[in-house]
Write an enzyme that holds these catalytic residues in place. Structure first.
Site, PDB file in Angstrom:
ATOM      1  CG  ASP A  26      53.694  56.763  78.386  1.00 11.72           C
ATOM      2  OD1 ASP A  26      54.635  55.975  78.596  1.00 11.72           O
ATOM      3  OD2 ASP A  26      53.705  57.616  77.466  1.00 11.72           O
TER       4      ASP A  26
ATOM      5  CE  LYS B 283      52.583  61.139  76.833  1.00 10.48           C
ATOM      6  NZ  LYS B 283      52.110  59.746  76.624  1.00 10.48           N
TER       7      LYS B 283
ATOM      8  CE  LYS C  92      55.386  60.148  74.697  1.00 12.91           C
ATOM      9  NZ  LYS C  92      54.879  58.778  74.941  1.00 12.91           N
TER      10      LYS C  92
END
Length: 328
Positions: A160, A228, A264
């Site tokens: 991430d 995300k 996400k």
């Protein structure tokens, strides 16, 4: 410069392979995207949030939401013991009910990847690691790449990363694009496979919905496997309108390129009711193709406890309360 995007299946034949050939061409493309209708977007998100889910569907949705959670600990006080305990919870969220699904992933800092990997051995739970000087992203590129490579070498299945919001807001789109491409390459393992790359926008700092649409396309063109919303470390994190906008972006990107990208939302999603709203948005916007942990995740920690309490209520008819679930 745009190797990853150009080599992605479908991109080369979509007319997008040369979008990042220069700063001017990338800017022209991103600013040529349709402007976001703020009133329409927020109204649509609010309408989807009012949809009711009946009992049978709710039981399915709760299990699906549990299976989509990236169970996360990202604190300076994290210890080996805390990470192992979190992995145990991810493997067996409700020790009293073995039918409870496992979570999708455990998300930790790079120095805890090896600990999580060992604790999850024998399961299909992924180990996700934040990298690239998370959460601010204020570091030189070699430092960010080393951070990523260390996490991958330790066994991270997913990375991430955070984008350079300062560069993006300054209009240096090609710098952001090239950094994502470079981090994607740092995700490469010795066997030639890649850890999945989730690109975090920190949407609470991006100021406008138009910027969210632009950065979504920029990240996908650069090779993101997931986009995300947030780090969970700022005041404004995931919101329904921003997430809906990102869902529409991945839908449109697949329609144009044939490449599917995951989404996400992270930060601030704490209740079963919240999770249901997001699942309805996914279903209504993208359909069944994205209703799996492979394509949709919740970045959350406290959400799991509420899902477990609601699951127990559906199963037993009694509301157990927070004392009946483990404290993270």
């Amino acid at each position: 410069m745009s190797t990853v995007a150009a080599n992605a299946p479908g991109v080369a034949g979509s007319g997008l392979a040369d979008v990042a050939a220069s700063e001017a061409s990338l800017r022209r493309f991103l600013h040529g995207l349709p402007g976001v209708d703020q009133v329409g977007l927020e109204a649509r998100a609010a309408t989807l949030g009012t949809r009711s889910i009946k009992t049978a569907a709710k039981a399915y949705a709760i299990d699906l939401a549990i299976s989509m959670i990236d169970l996360t600990t990202l604190e300076g006080a994290d210890t080996v013991g805390k990470v192992r305990a979190l992995c145990t919870k991810g493997r067996t969220p409700d020790p009293t009910d073995p039918t409870t699904p496992r979570v999708a992933a455990i998300c930790v800092y790079p120095d805890m990847v090896a600990t999580a990997k060992a604790a999850l051995r024998g399961t299909d739970i992924q180990v996700a690691s934040v990298a690239t000087a998370f959460p601010a992203g204020r570091a030189a590129l070699p430092v960010k790449l080393a951070d990523t490579a260390d996490a991958v070498a330790a066994g991270a299945d997913e990375i991430d990363m955070v984008i350079d919001r300062g560069a993006f807001l300054s209009g240096r789109y090609l710098d952001v694009f090239n950094e994502i491409v470079a981090v994607k390459e740092a995700c490469k393992r010795p066997d030639g496979s890649y850890a999945h790359l989730k690109v975090i926008f920190e949407t609470g700092e991006l100021q406008t919905y138009d910027n969210v649409r632009r950065v979504s396309w920029l990240a996908m063109l650069a090779g993101a496997d997931f986009i995300k919303t947030s780090t969970g470390k700022v005041a404004v994190n995931a919101t329904p309108p921003v997430t809906l906008l990102m869902l529409e972006a991945v839908r449109d990107f697949r329609a144009q390129t044939g490449v599917q990208v995951g989404v996400k939302p992270a930060g601030g999603i704490k209740t079963t009711k919240d999770a249901m709203k997001y699942l309805v948005m996914v279903n209504e916007t993208l359909g069944d193709d994205w209703l799996t942990p492979h394509w949709f995740r919740f970045g959350a920690s406290s959400l799991l406890n509420d899902l477990l309490m609601q699951r127990q209520k559906l199963t037993t008819g009694r509301y157990s309360g927070p004392d009946y679930v483990t404290v993270d």
